[in-house]
Design a protein around this motif. Sequence first.
Motif, PDB file in Angstrom:
ATOM      1  N   MET A 210     -66.981 -17.881 -22.470  1.00 48.80           N
ATOM      2  CA  MET A 210     -65.878 -16.928 -22.470  1.00 48.80           C
ATOM      3  C   MET A 210     -66.188 -15.831 -23.482  1.00 48.80           C
ATOM      4  O   MET A 210     -66.732 -16.096 -24.557  1.00 48.80           O
ATOM      5  N   ALA A 211     -65.807 -14.628 -23.158  1.00 50.82           N
ATOM      6  CA  ALA A 211     -66.139 -13.520 -24.049  1.00 50.82           C
ATOM      7  C   ALA A 211     -65.127 -12.388 -23.933  1.00 50.82           C
ATOM      8  O   ALA A 211     -64.395 -12.286 -22.953  1.00 50.82           O
TER       9      ALA A 211
ATOM     10  N   ALA B 158     -67.195 -10.585 -28.792  1.00 50.12           N
ATOM     11  CA  ALA B 158     -67.193 -11.964 -29.284  1.00 50.12           C
ATOM     12  C   ALA B 158     -67.335 -12.909 -28.107  1.00 50.12           C
ATOM     13  O   ALA B 158     -66.982 -12.565 -26.973  1.00 50.12           O
ATOM     14  N   SER B 159     -67.853 -14.096 -28.379  1.00 48.78           N
ATOM     15  CA  SER B 159     -67.993 -15.105 -27.332  1.00 48.78           C
ATOM     16  C   SER B 159     -67.658 -16.475 -27.876  1.00 48.78           C
ATOM     17  O   SER B 159     -67.719 -16.719 -29.084  1.00 48.78           O
ATOM     18  N   ILE B 160     -67.323 -17.368 -26.947  1.00 54.45           N
ATOM     19  CA  ILE B 160     -67.025 -18.745 -27.307  1.00 54.45           C
ATOM     20  C   ILE B 160     -67.304 -19.624 -26.098  1.00 54.45           C
ATOM     21  O   ILE B 160     -67.025 -19.256 -24.964  1.00 54.45           O
ATOM     22  N   TRP B 161     -67.858 -20.793 -26.361  1.00 57.38           N
ATOM     23  CA  TRP B 161     -68.260 -21.723 -25.299  1.00 57.38           C
ATOM     24  C   TRP B 161     -67.185 -22.794 -25.155  1.00 57.38           C
ATOM     25  O   TRP B 161     -66.787 -23.413 -26.146  1.00 57.38           O
ATOM     26  N   THR B 162     -66.708 -23.015 -23.936  1.00 53.16           N
ATOM     27  CA  THR B 162     -65.630 -23.969 -23.744  1.00 53.16           C
ATOM     28  C   THR B 162     -66.061 -25.393 -24.044  1.00 53.16           C
ATOM     29  O   THR B 162     -65.229 -26.246 -24.335  1.00 53.16           O
TER      30      THR B 162
ATOM     31  N   GLY C 244     -65.792 -10.754 -39.432  1.00 50.14           N
ATOM     32  CA  GLY C 244     -64.895 -10.779 -40.578  1.00 50.14           C
ATOM     33  C   GLY C 244     -63.544 -10.149 -40.315  1.00 50.14           C
ATOM     34  O   GLY C 244     -62.614 -10.308 -41.111  1.00 50.14           O
ATOM     35  N   ARG C 245     -63.416  -9.427 -39.192  1.00 53.88           N
ATOM     36  CA  ARG C 245     -62.141  -8.782 -38.858  1.00 53.88           C
ATOM     37  C   ARG C 245     -61.523  -9.378 -37.593  1.00 53.88           C
ATOM     38  O   ARG C 245     -60.293  -9.444 -37.474  1.00 53.88           O
ATOM     39  N   PHE C 246     -62.347  -9.775 -36.643  1.00 54.64           N
ATOM     40  CA  PHE C 246     -61.867 -10.312 -35.366  1.00 54.64           C
ATOM     41  C   PHE C 246     -62.127 -11.816 -35.314  1.00 54.64           C
ATOM     42  O   PHE C 246     -63.137 -12.303 -35.845  1.00 54.64           O
ATOM     43  N   THR C 247     -61.243 -12.521 -34.617  1.00 51.95           N
ATOM     44  CA  THR C 247     -61.414 -13.954 -34.412  1.00 51.95           C
ATOM     45  C   THR C 247     -61.120 -14.291 -32.958  1.00 51.95           C
ATOM     46  O   THR C 247     -60.035 -13.976 -32.453  1.00 51.95           O
ATOM     47  N   ILE C 248     -62.087 -14.930 -32.308  1.00 52.04           N
ATOM     48  CA  ILE C 248     -61.898 -15.387 -30.935  1.00 52.04           C
ATOM     49  C   ILE C 248     -61.493 -16.847 -30.965  1.00 52.04           C
ATOM     50  O   ILE C 248     -61.977 -17.621 -31.801  1.00 52.04           O
ATOM     51  N   SER C 249     -60.573 -17.230 -30.096  1.00 52.72           N
ATOM     52  CA  SER C 249     -60.161 -18.630 -30.027  1.00 52.72           C
ATOM     53  C   SER C 249     -59.828 -18.989 -28.594  1.00 52.72           C
ATOM     54  O   SER C 249     -59.617 -18.115 -27.750  1.00 52.72           O
ATOM     55  N   LEU C 250     -59.773 -20.296 -28.356  1.00 49.83           N
ATOM     56  CA  LEU C 250     -59.669 -20.787 -26.980  1.00 49.83           C
ATOM     57  C   LEU C 250     -58.819 -22.043 -26.928  1.00 49.83           C
ATOM     58  O   LEU C 250     -58.987 -22.940 -27.761  1.00 49.83           O
ATOM     59  N   ASP C 251     -57.896 -22.102 -25.977  1.00 50.13           N
ATOM     60  CA  ASP C 251     -57.197 -23.323 -25.624  1.00 50.13           C
ATOM     61  C   ASP C 251     -57.624 -23.685 -24.213  1.00 50.13           C
ATOM     62  O   ASP C 251     -57.435 -22.898 -23.286  1.00 50.13           O
TER      63      ASP C 251
ATOM     64  N   ARG D 293     -70.356 -18.749 -15.746  1.00 51.56           N
ATOM     65  CA  ARG D 293     -70.687 -20.150 -15.490  1.00 51.56           C
ATOM     66  C   ARG D 293     -71.907 -20.601 -16.284  1.00 51.56           C
ATOM     67  O   ARG D 293     -72.084 -21.783 -16.543  1.00 51.56           O
ATOM     68  N   SER D 294     -72.744 -19.692 -16.684  1.00 50.33           N
ATOM     69  CA  SER D 294     -73.940 -20.032 -17.452  1.00 50.33           C
ATOM     70  C   SER D 294     -73.622 -20.114 -18.935  1.00 50.33           C
ATOM     71  O   SER D 294     -72.843 -19.318 -19.463  1.00 50.33           O
ATOM     72  N   ALA D 295     -74.240 -21.068 -19.602  1.00 56.47           N
ATOM     73  CA  ALA D 295     -74.068 -21.216 -21.050  1.00 56.47           C
ATOM     74  C   ALA D 295     -74.947 -20.237 -21.828  1.00 56.47           C
ATOM     75  O   ALA D 295     -74.706 -19.998 -23.010  1.00 56.47           O
ATOM     76  N   VAL D 296     -75.933 -19.666 -21.162  1.00 58.30           N
ATOM     77  CA  VAL D 296     -76.927 -18.841 -21.868  1.00 58.30           C
ATOM     78  C   VAL D 296     -76.306 -17.687 -22.651  1.00 58.30           C
ATOM     79  O   VAL D 296     -76.657 -17.483 -23.813  1.00 58.30           O
ATOM     80  N   PRO D 297     -75.394 -16.923 -22.075  1.00 59.21           N
ATOM     81  CA  PRO D 297     -74.852 -15.800 -22.862  1.00 59.21           C
ATOM     82  C   PRO D 297     -74.216 -16.237 -24.171  1.00 59.21           C
ATOM     83  O   PRO D 297     -74.233 -15.491 -25.145  1.00 59.21           O
ATOM     84  N   CYS D 298     -73.665 -17.433 -24.214  1.00 60.60           N
ATOM     85  CA  CYS D 298     -73.027 -17.928 -25.430  1.00 60.60           C
ATOM     86  C   CYS D 298     -74.036 -18.423 -26.455  1.00 60.60           C
ATOM     87  O   CYS D 298     -73.646 -18.767 -27.574  1.00 60.60           O
ATOM     88  N   MET D 299     -75.311 -18.453 -26.077  1.00 59.02           N
ATOM     89  CA  MET D 299     -76.347 -18.863 -27.013  1.00 59.02           C
ATOM     90  C   MET D 299     -77.025 -17.649 -27.643  1.00 59.02           C
ATOM     91  O   MET D 299     -77.833 -17.795 -28.557  1.00 59.02           O
ATOM     92  N   LEU D 300     -76.724 -16.477 -27.140  1.00 56.17           N
ATOM     93  CA  LEU D 300     -77.376 -15.262 -27.617  1.00 56.17           C
ATOM     94  C   LEU D 300     -76.533 -14.580 -28.671  1.00 56.17           C
ATOM     95  O   LEU D 300     -75.323 -14.783 -28.749  1.00 56.17           O
TER      96      LEU D 300
END
Length: 132
Positions: A34-35, A49-53, A66-73, A102-109
């Motif tokens: 997710m991004a 920003a990105s985050i992996w579910t 330091g200014r933005f925070t991404i979060s996920l439920d 659907r790919s995890a790769v972008p969240c690893m970069l």
Amino acid sequence: QVQLVDSGGGSVQAGGSLRLSCTGSRTTDGRYCMAWFRQVPGKEREGVASIWTGGNDDLYAESVKGRFTISLDNAKNTLYLYLQMNALKPEDTARYYCAAGRSAVPCMLTIELMRAADFDYWGQGTQVTVSS
């Protein structure tokens, strides 16, 4: 399939805060990268920003660290993605989009290497305007 609806944009003065929300309705289980991206007219969409579910590891562009925070439920049939934006600057003005891949790769970069083309689902975007 994931349907994304983002909201929460608006107009604020420099130094202010906004919280963007994205609701993702999904018909199949699975893990997603997710991004949040943003785009200004005449420029390419850039990752923020990105985050992996599957692990909630988050990454940020240097310009927002330091200014933005991404979060996920991560609920059974719905993904709730947020972007808390503090200490906003005029250069943060853009249309912001949530995205799911659907790919995890972008969240690893690193965010700077993350490409919009690697994401499969998009919200309609929400405008953020920061005045000086």
